[in-house]
Design a protein around this motif. Structure first.
Motif, PDB file in Angstrom:
ATOM      1  N   ILE A   1      14.356 -26.906  -6.527  1.00 40.04           N
ATOM      2  CA  ILE A   1      14.367 -28.177  -7.240  1.00 40.04           C
ATOM      3  C   ILE A   1      12.952 -28.755  -7.272  1.00 40.04           C
ATOM      4  O   ILE A   1      12.196 -28.628  -6.313  1.00 40.04           O
ATOM      5  N   ALA A   2      12.610 -29.306  -8.407  1.00 40.89           N
ATOM      6  CA  ALA A   2      11.341 -30.011  -8.595  1.00 40.89           C
ATOM      7  C   ALA A   2      11.638 -31.065  -9.648  1.00 40.89           C
ATOM      8  O   ALA A   2      12.642 -30.941 -10.353  1.00 40.89           O
ATOM      9  N   PRO A   3      10.813 -32.098  -9.770  1.00 33.31           N
ATOM     10  CA  PRO A   3      11.114 -33.120 -10.777  1.00 33.31           C
ATOM     11  C   PRO A   3      11.324 -32.504 -12.159  1.00 33.31           C
ATOM     12  O   PRO A   3      10.438 -31.858 -12.704  1.00 33.31           O
ATOM     13  N   GLY A   4      12.539 -32.660 -12.700  1.00 31.99           N
ATOM     14  CA  GLY A   4      12.854 -32.144 -14.032  1.00 31.99           C
ATOM     15  C   GLY A   4      13.223 -30.678 -14.074  1.00 31.99           C
ATOM     16  O   GLY A   4      13.466 -30.143 -15.152  1.00 31.99           O
ATOM     17  N   ARG A   5      13.305 -30.024 -12.922  1.00 33.24           N
ATOM     18  CA  ARG A   5      13.642 -28.592 -12.918  1.00 33.24           C
ATOM     19  C   ARG A   5      14.611 -28.265 -11.792  1.00 33.24           C
ATOM     20  O   ARG A   5      14.431 -28.748 -10.672  1.00 33.24           O
ATOM     21  N   THR A   6      15.622 -27.437 -12.097  1.00 30.80           N
ATOM     22  CA  THR A   6      16.516 -26.984 -11.039  1.00 30.80           C
ATOM     23  C   THR A   6      16.852 -25.521 -11.237  1.00 30.80           C
ATOM     24  O   THR A   6      16.849 -25.010 -12.354  1.00 30.80           O
ATOM     25  N   GLN A   7      17.141 -24.859 -10.121  1.00 34.39           N
ATOM     26  CA  GLN A   7      17.703 -23.510 -10.166  1.00 34.39           C
ATOM     27  C   GLN A   7      18.933 -23.503  -9.273  1.00 34.39           C
ATOM     28  O   GLN A   7      18.850 -23.845  -8.093  1.00 34.39           O
ATOM     29  N   LEU A   8      20.078 -23.154  -9.869  1.00 38.90           N
ATOM     30  CA  LEU A   8      21.341 -23.095  -9.124  1.00 38.90           C
ATOM     31  C   LEU A   8      21.846 -21.663  -9.125  1.00 38.90           C
ATOM     32  O   LEU A   8      21.492 -20.868  -9.999  1.00 38.90           O
ATOM     33  N   VAL A   9      22.703 -21.354  -8.145  1.00 35.85           N
ATOM     34  CA  VAL A   9      23.326 -20.025  -8.124  1.00 35.85           C
ATOM     35  C   VAL A   9      24.822 -20.174  -7.845  1.00 35.85           C
ATOM     36  O   VAL A   9      25.245 -21.015  -7.046  1.00 35.85           O
ATOM     37  N   LEU A  10      25.595 -19.363  -8.565  1.00 39.55           N
ATOM     38  CA  LEU A  10      27.055 -19.338  -8.423  1.00 39.55           C
ATOM     39  C   LEU A  10      27.460 -17.950  -7.949  1.00 39.55           C
ATOM     40  O   LEU A  10      27.198 -16.958  -8.636  1.00 39.55           O
ATOM     41  N   PRO A  11      28.110 -17.833  -6.765  1.00 40.95           N
ATOM     42  CA  PRO A  11      28.548 -16.513  -6.320  1.00 40.95           C
ATOM     43  C   PRO A  11      29.702 -16.003  -7.188  1.00 40.95           C
ATOM     44  O   PRO A  11      30.513 -16.797  -7.670  1.00 40.95           O
ATOM     45  N   TYR A  12      29.746 -14.677  -7.374  1.00 36.62           N
ATOM     46  CA  TYR A  12      30.846 -14.062  -8.143  1.00 36.62           C
ATOM     47  C   TYR A  12      32.153 -14.236  -7.382  1.00 36.62           C
ATOM     48  O   TYR A  12      32.196 -14.082  -6.163  1.00 36.62           O
ATOM     49  N   GLN A  13      33.216 -14.584  -8.101  1.00 39.11           N
ATOM     50  CA  GLN A  13      34.528 -14.773  -7.487  1.00 39.11           C
ATOM     51  C   GLN A  13      35.598 -14.269  -8.451  1.00 39.11           C
ATOM     52  O   GLN A  13      35.536 -14.554  -9.641  1.00 39.11           O
ATOM     53  N   LYS A  14      36.581 -13.550  -7.889  1.00 32.82           N
ATOM     54  CA  LYS A  14      37.636 -12.978  -8.738  1.00 32.82           C
ATOM     55  C   LYS A  14      38.421 -14.048  -9.492  1.00 32.82           C
ATOM     56  O   LYS A  14      38.891 -13.822 -10.599  1.00 32.82           O
ATOM     57  N   ARG A  15      38.551 -15.233  -8.883  1.00 35.97           N
ATOM     58  CA  ARG A  15      39.347 -16.293  -9.531  1.00 35.97           C
ATOM     59  C   ARG A  15      38.640 -16.863 -10.763  1.00 35.97           C
ATOM     60  O   ARG A  15      39.226 -17.649 -11.500  1.00 35.97           O
ATOM     61  N   LEU A  16      37.371 -16.480 -10.990  1.00 36.57           N
ATOM     62  CA  LEU A  16      36.625 -16.983 -12.144  1.00 36.57           C
ATOM     63  C   LEU A  16      36.591 -15.984 -13.304  1.00 36.57           C
ATOM     64  O   LEU A  16      35.892 -16.187 -14.298  1.00 36.57           O
ATOM     65  N   ILE A  17      37.365 -14.908 -13.166  1.00 39.97           N
ATOM     66  CA  ILE A  17      37.374 -13.857 -14.189  1.00 39.97           C
ATOM     67  C   ILE A  17      38.039 -14.363 -15.475  1.00 39.97           C
ATOM     68  O   ILE A  17      39.061 -15.037 -15.436  1.00 39.97           O
ATOM     69  N   GLY A  18      37.417 -14.025 -16.610  1.00 36.63           N
ATOM     70  CA  GLY A  18      37.981 -14.371 -17.910  1.00 36.63           C
ATOM     71  C   GLY A  18      38.666 -13.192 -18.574  1.00 36.63           C
ATOM     72  O   GLY A  18      39.631 -13.351 -19.304  1.00 36.63           O
TER      73      GLY A  18
ATOM     74  N   ARG B   1      15.886 -27.237 -17.261  1.00 41.22           N
ATOM     75  CA  ARG B   1      14.708 -28.089 -17.335  1.00 41.22           C
ATOM     76  C   ARG B   1      15.041 -29.310 -18.170  1.00 41.22           C
ATOM     77  O   ARG B   1      15.618 -29.185 -19.262  1.00 41.22           O
ATOM     78  N   CYS B   2      14.700 -30.485 -17.671  1.00 40.85           N
ATOM     79  CA  CYS B   2      14.753 -31.703 -18.473  1.00 40.85           C
ATOM     80  C   CYS B   2      13.371 -31.849 -19.087  1.00 40.85           C
ATOM     81  O   CYS B   2      12.429 -32.238 -18.403  1.00 40.85           O
ATOM     82  N   TYR B   3      13.241 -31.459 -20.360  1.00 41.76           N
ATOM     83  CA  TYR B   3      11.901 -31.366 -20.965  1.00 41.76           C
ATOM     84  C   TYR B   3      11.471 -32.661 -21.636  1.00 41.76           C
ATOM     85  O   TYR B   3      10.317 -32.795 -22.057  1.00 41.76           O
ATOM     86  N   ARG B   4      12.388 -33.606 -21.728  1.00 41.60           N
ATOM     87  CA  ARG B   4      12.040 -34.902 -22.322  1.00 41.60           C
ATOM     88  C   ARG B   4      13.014 -35.944 -21.792  1.00 41.60           C
ATOM     89  O   ARG B   4      14.217 -35.692 -21.714  1.00 41.60           O
ATOM     90  N   LEU B   5      12.450 -37.071 -21.390  1.00 39.65           N
ATOM     91  CA  LEU B   5      13.274 -38.140 -20.837  1.00 39.65           C
ATOM     92  C   LEU B   5      12.875 -39.438 -21.524  1.00 39.65           C
ATOM     93  O   LEU B   5      11.699 -39.811 -21.509  1.00 39.65           O
ATOM     94  N   THR B   6      13.834 -40.099 -22.170  1.00 44.06           N
ATOM     95  CA  THR B   6      13.557 -41.406 -22.759  1.00 44.06           C
ATOM     96  C   THR B   6      14.371 -42.441 -21.985  1.00 44.06           C
ATOM     97  O   THR B   6      15.061 -42.097 -21.027  1.00 44.06           O
ATOM     98  N   ARG B   7      14.302 -43.698 -22.401  1.00 44.41           N
ATOM     99  CA  ARG B   7      15.030 -44.744 -21.677  1.00 44.41           C
ATOM    100  C   ARG B   7      16.532 -44.475 -21.684  1.00 44.41           C
ATOM    101  O   ARG B   7      17.224 -44.770 -20.726  1.00 44.41           O
TER     102      ARG B   7
END
Lengths: 144, 166
Positions: free
Chosen positions: B40-57, B115-121
């Motif tokens: 995490i950094a201002p305006g940037r994030t990296q997330l990870v989701l583990p593989y799970q059988k219950r999420l299969i489509g 990335r949040c590349y632009r932020l207005t009010r």
């Protein structure tokens, strides 16, 4: 049993929920499906599992997007010829109201079905269909 | 984020991995899925989701449902907006557009860089990709917009907000 066989058996029985029940993720978030004429209506149960904002509380926006995509896929699986399967190209979701922790309904309208691509519009609502909580449109490749 | 000055920030999650994970865990559905904040950094994030059988489509192939990719991207994009904010305010997704570029690989964890590349009010504008190993070879690409001050409910941050008395 293949997905094609599951869809075929569900159509023969007039029971779209048999397709939804075969998809682990749809079960995990609490989706069911039933028929209203030729339209497949899906429901999403309000449960603690799908909360995004616990203070309001409100359903997670991602779950609402997932629900809308599932509804579009369900309507296409119901409409397509035997052996054909839809594959999502993209989805564009508008969030209109926060989703309260109660049962949500959704239906999809296939606005165009060509040989290779189908366009689908979807709306989700809670207390009344005139007050949608989210709307989406998506493009789907038709495989097979 | 050109508009972001860390010295002026009253936002505890802007660059603090533990605080950001606490925030992510305050989202019940995120906690249920086991979403982890990897960076995490201002305006940037990296997330990870583990593989799970219950999420299969697709039960034949074991490929994840597209919808769970939506959830990961929505969460990552929202966190990117949150980390870009100078203060803790509530935000809500206005719209999210996702292109599915290729099927997710079964049994592999899925990452999302947002990335949040632009932020207005009023509005935060985001871009995000979901991928397995290489962000240049994504499973999905996304753009989104988020509304500021969507409600009075800033959740999961009461105790975090207490850490930043100035």
């Amino acid at each position: 049993m293949t997905l094609t066989n599951i869809i075929g058996a569900a159509k023969a029985a007039g029971e779209p929920n048999a397709i939804t029940k075969a998809i682990p993720y749809a079960n995990f978030i609490g989706i069911d499906a039933y028929l209203d004429g030729e339209a497949v209506i899906c429901t999403l149960a309000g449960s603690d599992l799908i909360i995004g904002n616990p203070i309001l509380p409100a359903i997670h926006g991602g779950v609402i997007g997932a629900f809308l995509e599932h509804v579009a896929l369900m309507q296409l699986m119901w409409d397509l010829a035997p052996g054909q399967l839809p594959k999502t190209v993209n989805m564009s979701v508008d969030y209109l109201r926060s989703g309260r922790l109660e049962q949500t309904h959704a239906r999809g309208l296939v606005t165009r079905r060509g040989r290779r691509v189908a366009n689908v519009r979807v709306e989700a609502w809670q207390s009344g269909s005139e007050l949608p909580i989210a709307a989406a449109h998506g493009h789907f490749l038709i495989i097979g | 984020m050109s508009s972001f000055d860390p010295a002026e920030s009253h936002n505890p999650i802007a660059a603090d991995l533990d605080a950001a994970q606490k925030f992510a865990d305050s989202i019940p559905h995120g906690r249920e899925l086991g979403i982890r904040v990897e960076a995490i950094a201002p305006g940037r994030t990296q997330l990870v989701l583990p593989y799970q059988k219950r999420l299969i489509g697709n039960p034949e192939t074991g490929v994840l449902h597209g919808g769970v990719i939506t959830t990961l991207i929505d969460t990552a994009s929202g966190c990117a907006v949150f980390s870009a904010l100078p203060d803790l305010i509530s935000i809500a997704t206005l719209d999210l557009r996702i292109d599915y570029l290729k099927p997710a690989t079964p049994r592999e964890p899925l990452r999302a860089d947002a990335r949040c590349y632009r932020l207005t009010r009023n509005i935060g504008f985001t871009r995000a990709v979901a991928y397995h190993g290489d962000p240049d070879d994504p499973v999905a690409n996304s753009v989104g917009t988020f509304m500021m001050n969507s409600s009075d409910a800033v959740f999961g941050l009461e105790e975090l907000a207490g850490d930043t008395s100035t």
